[in-house]
Write a protein that holds these residues in place. Structure first.
Motif, PDB file in Angstrom:
ATOM      1  N   MET A  29       0.822  -1.202   0.000  1.00 49.66           N
ATOM      2  CA  MET A  29       0.000   0.000   0.000  1.00 49.66           C
ATOM      3  C   MET A  29       0.861   1.259   0.000  1.00 49.66           C
ATOM      4  SD  MET A  29      -3.075   0.916  -0.133  1.00 49.66           S
ATOM      5  CE  MET A  29      -4.150   2.253   0.184  1.00 49.66           C
ATOM      6  N   GLU A  30       1.969   1.226   0.750  1.00 52.61           N
ATOM      7  CA  GLU A  30       2.852   2.390   0.807  1.00 52.61           C
ATOM      8  C   GLU A  30       3.413   2.733  -0.572  1.00 52.61           C
ATOM      9  OE1 GLU A  30       4.765   5.654   2.189  1.00 52.61           O
ATOM     10  OE2 GLU A  30       3.265   4.466   3.229  1.00 52.61           O
ATOM     11  N   GLU A  31       3.761   1.712  -1.361  1.00 52.60           N
ATOM     12  CA  GLU A  31       4.278   1.942  -2.718  1.00 52.60           C
ATOM     13  C   GLU A  31       3.227   2.618  -3.590  1.00 52.60           C
ATOM     14  OE1 GLU A  31       6.600   2.505  -5.828  1.00 52.60           O
ATOM     15  OE2 GLU A  31       7.285   1.859  -3.855  1.00 52.60           O
ATOM     16  N   VAL A  32       1.977   2.211  -3.438  1.00 50.97           N
ATOM     17  CA  VAL A  32       0.887   2.836  -4.192  1.00 50.97           C
ATOM     18  C   VAL A  32       0.790   4.312  -3.815  1.00 50.97           C
ATOM     19  CG1 VAL A  32      -1.616   2.886  -4.523  1.00 50.97           C
ATOM     20  CG2 VAL A  32      -0.411   0.704  -4.495  1.00 50.97           C
ATOM     21  N   ASN A  33       0.856   4.604  -2.514  1.00 53.62           N
ATOM     22  CA  ASN A  33       0.795   5.994  -2.065  1.00 53.62           C
ATOM     23  C   ASN A  33       1.936   6.816  -2.655  1.00 53.62           C
ATOM     24  OD1 ASN A  33      -1.452   5.409  -0.565  1.00 53.62           O
ATOM     25  ND2 ASN A  33      -0.408   5.420   1.403  1.00 53.62           N
ATOM     26  N   GLN A  34       3.134   6.265  -2.656  1.00 52.69           N
ATOM     27  CA  GLN A  34       4.290   6.983  -3.193  1.00 52.69           C
ATOM     28  C   GLN A  34       4.123   7.250  -4.697  1.00 52.69           C
ATOM     29  OE1 GLN A  34       6.774   8.475  -1.471  1.00 52.69           O
ATOM     30  NE2 GLN A  34       5.496   7.842   0.251  1.00 52.69           N
ATOM     31  N   GLN A  35       3.597   6.279  -5.413  1.00 50.68           N
ATOM     32  CA  GLN A  35       3.360   6.452  -6.853  1.00 50.68           C
ATOM     33  C   GLN A  35       2.341   7.555  -7.093  1.00 50.68           C
ATOM     34  OE1 GLN A  35       4.912   5.256  -9.468  1.00 50.68           O
ATOM     35  NE2 GLN A  35       3.555   6.267 -10.913  1.00 50.68           N
ATOM     36  N   VAL A  36       1.278   7.558  -6.320  1.00 50.05           N
ATOM     37  CA  VAL A  36       0.240   8.588  -6.458  1.00 50.05           C
ATOM     38  C   VAL A  36       0.825   9.961  -6.146  1.00 50.05           C
ATOM     39  CG1 VAL A  36      -1.944   9.445  -5.506  1.00 50.05           C
ATOM     40  CG2 VAL A  36      -1.685   7.019  -6.025  1.00 50.05           C
ATOM     41  N   LEU A  37       1.647  10.040  -5.121  1.00 45.18           N
ATOM     42  CA  LEU A  37       2.270  11.318  -4.771  1.00 45.18           C
ATOM     43  C   LEU A  37       3.194  11.799  -5.885  1.00 45.18           C
ATOM     44  CD1 LEU A  37       3.019  10.694  -0.995  1.00 45.18           C
ATOM     45  CD2 LEU A  37       1.363  12.320  -1.941  1.00 45.18           C
ATOM     46  N   ARG A  38       3.962  10.895  -6.472  1.00 44.61           N
ATOM     47  CA  ARG A  38       4.841  11.279  -7.590  1.00 44.61           C
ATOM     48  C   ARG A  38       4.024  11.792  -8.771  1.00 44.61           C
ATOM     49  NH1 ARG A  38       7.822   6.831  -5.768  1.00 44.61           N
ATOM     50  NH2 ARG A  38       6.764   5.401  -7.184  1.00 44.61           N
ATOM     51  N   GLU A  39       2.950  11.079  -9.104  1.00 39.42           N
ATOM     52  CA  GLU A  39       2.084  11.512 -10.207  1.00 39.42           C
ATOM     53  C   GLU A  39       1.484  12.883  -9.924  1.00 39.42           C
ATOM     54  OE1 GLU A  39      -0.899   8.510 -10.799  1.00 39.42           O
ATOM     55  OE2 GLU A  39       0.573   6.973 -11.310  1.00 39.42           O
ATOM     56  N   ALA A  40       1.091  13.104  -8.688  1.00 44.85           N
ATOM     57  CA  ALA A  40       0.478  14.377  -8.322  1.00 44.85           C
ATOM     58  C   ALA A  40       1.486  15.522  -8.419  1.00 44.85           C
ATOM     59  CB  ALA A  40      -0.101  14.294  -6.913  1.00 44.85           C
ATOM     60  N   HIS A  41       2.699  15.293  -7.931  1.00 42.39           N
ATOM     61  CA  HIS A  41       3.740  16.327  -8.044  1.00 42.39           C
ATOM     62  C   HIS A  41       4.008  16.653  -9.522  1.00 42.39           C
ATOM     63  CE1 HIS A  41       5.013  17.050  -3.940  1.00 42.39           C
ATOM     64  NE2 HIS A  41       4.982  15.750  -3.707  1.00 42.39           N
ATOM     65  N   GLN A  42       4.069  15.633 -10.357  1.00 42.82           N
ATOM     66  CA  GLN A  42       4.293  15.834 -11.791  1.00 42.82           C
ATOM     67  C   GLN A  42       3.145  16.618 -12.409  1.00 42.82           C
ATOM     68  OE1 GLN A  42       7.055  14.906 -13.664  1.00 42.82           O
ATOM     69  NE2 GLN A  42       6.097  16.136 -15.256  1.00 42.82           N
ATOM     70  N   ALA A  43       1.924  16.284 -12.040  1.00 40.24           N
ATOM     71  CA  ALA A  43       0.743  16.977 -12.584  1.00 40.24           C
ATOM     72  C   ALA A  43       0.778  18.460 -12.227  1.00 40.24           C
ATOM     73  CB  ALA A  43      -0.541  16.334 -12.067  1.00 40.24           C
ATOM     74  N   CYS A  44       1.157  18.770 -10.992  1.00 41.56           N
ATOM     75  CA  CYS A  44       1.240  20.174 -10.573  1.00 41.56           C
ATOM     76  C   CYS A  44       2.304  20.913 -11.384  1.00 41.56           C
ATOM     77  CB  CYS A  44       1.554  20.273  -9.084  1.00 41.56           C
ATOM     78  SG  CYS A  44       0.179  19.824  -8.017  1.00 41.56           S
ATOM     79  N   GLY A  45       3.439  20.286 -11.567  1.00 44.86           N
ATOM     80  CA  GLY A  45       4.503  20.911 -12.354  1.00 44.86           C
ATOM     81  C   GLY A  45       4.083  21.130 -13.792  1.00 44.86           C
ATOM     82  N   ASP A  46       3.401  20.150 -14.365  1.00 44.39           N
ATOM     83  CA  ASP A  46       2.939  20.270 -15.746  1.00 44.39           C
ATOM     84  C   ASP A  46       1.953  21.427 -15.897  1.00 44.39           C
ATOM     85  OD1 ASP A  46       4.491  18.073 -16.361  1.00 44.39           O
ATOM     86  OD2 ASP A  46       2.795  16.684 -16.569  1.00 44.39           O
ATOM     87  N   ILE A  47       1.011  21.515 -14.976  1.00 44.67           N
ATOM     88  CA  ILE A  47       0.012  22.587 -15.056  1.00 44.67           C
ATOM     89  C   ILE A  47       0.700  23.946 -15.016  1.00 44.67           C
ATOM     90  CG2 ILE A  47      -1.757  23.786 -13.690  1.00 44.67           C
ATOM     91  CD1 ILE A  47      -3.098  21.128 -13.238  1.00 44.67           C
ATOM     92  N   GLU A  48       1.610  24.131 -14.080  1.00 38.53           N
ATOM     93  CA  GLU A  48       2.251  25.439 -13.947  1.00 38.53           C
ATOM     94  C   GLU A  48       3.083  25.781 -15.185  1.00 38.53           C
ATOM     95  OE1 GLU A  48       2.986  29.100 -12.913  1.00 38.53           O
ATOM     96  OE2 GLU A  48       1.503  27.795 -11.984  1.00 38.53           O
ATOM     97  N   THR A  49       3.812  24.803 -15.711  1.00 41.48           N
ATOM     98  CA  THR A  49       4.634  25.046 -16.904  1.00 41.48           C
ATOM     99  C   THR A  49       3.771  25.414 -18.106  1.00 41.48           C
ATOM    100  OG1 THR A  49       6.333  23.512 -16.128  1.00 41.48           O
ATOM    101  CG2 THR A  49       6.285  23.979 -18.496  1.00 41.48           C
ATOM    102  N   ILE A  50       2.743  24.636 -18.359  1.00 43.93           N
ATOM    103  CA  ILE A  50       1.880  24.877 -19.521  1.00 43.93           C
ATOM    104  C   ILE A  50       1.105  26.176 -19.349  1.00 43.93           C
ATOM    105  CG2 ILE A  50      -0.072  23.994 -20.865  1.00 43.93           C
ATOM    106  CD1 ILE A  50       0.909  21.136 -19.981  1.00 43.93           C
ATOM    107  N   ARG A  51       0.655  26.445 -18.127  1.00 46.16           N
ATOM    108  CA  ARG A  51      -0.088  27.681 -17.859  1.00 46.16           C
ATOM    109  C   ARG A  51       0.771  28.901 -18.182  1.00 46.16           C
ATOM    110  NH1 ARG A  51      -1.383  31.483 -14.214  1.00 46.16           N
ATOM    111  NH2 ARG A  51       0.345  31.030 -12.836  1.00 46.16           N
ATOM    112  N   GLN A  52       2.031  28.850 -17.772  1.00 48.73           N
ATOM    113  CA  GLN A  52       2.925  29.978 -18.053  1.00 48.73           C
ATOM    114  C   GLN A  52       3.193  30.117 -19.555  1.00 48.73           C
ATOM    115  OE1 GLN A  52       3.839  32.266 -15.668  1.00 48.73           O
ATOM    116  NE2 GLN A  52       4.314  33.348 -17.543  1.00 48.73           N
ATOM    117  N   GLN A  53       3.357  28.989 -20.254  1.00 49.35           N
ATOM    118  CA  GLN A  53       3.555  29.034 -21.699  1.00 49.35           C
ATOM    119  C   GLN A  53       2.331  29.628 -22.396  1.00 49.35           C
ATOM    120  OE1 GLN A  53       4.412  24.837 -22.142  1.00 49.35           O
ATOM    121  NE2 GLN A  53       6.596  25.242 -22.478  1.00 49.35           N
ATOM    122  N   LEU A  54       1.148  29.293 -21.909  1.00 51.79           N
ATOM    123  CA  LEU A  54      -0.088  29.835 -22.475  1.00 51.79           C
ATOM    124  C   LEU A  54      -0.151  31.342 -22.264  1.00 51.79           C
ATOM    125  CD1 LEU A  54      -2.934  29.754 -23.651  1.00 51.79           C
ATOM    126  CD2 LEU A  54      -3.763  28.953 -21.418  1.00 51.79           C
TER     127      LEU A  54
END
Length: 90
Positions: free
Chosen positions: A1-26
């Motif tokens: 279960m801990e590995e699943v949580n870590q994967q979800v956290l990594r995906e979430a951090h990536q999603a936040c970074g993607d949004i901010e990068t694309i938002r600024q480019q827009l």
């Protein structure tokens, strides 16, 4: 279960970074008057928003009670709000 949580956290951090990068480019493309490029970034931002919403859903299910989970959940919520505001601006 801990590995699943870590994967979800990594995906979430990536999603936040993607949004901010694309938002600024827009924002930059709009300021330069590059409408075709801005349209492409709008589409990318919508896709990134969908990924972030999925991460948000997963976080709510898998990281309940985790401080890091709560922090990234707050960040995603904030990023989704700014994402929506940016998309509404023309």
């Amino acid at each position: 279960m801990e590995e699943v949580n870590q994967q979800v956290l990594r995906e979430a951090h990536q999603a936040c970074g993607d949004i901010e990068t694309i938002r600024q480019q827009l924002i930059d493309a709009r300021q330069r008057g590059e409408l075709a490029l801005a349209q492409r970034f709008e589409e990318e931002l919508i896709r990134a928003e969908q990924v972030a919403r999925e991460c948000q859903r997963k976080l709510q299910q898998t990281t309940a009670g985790s401080l890091e989970g709560e922090q990234i959940l707050q960040q995603i919520t904030h990023d989704l709000t700014t994402c929506g505001q940016t998309l509404r601006q023309q």
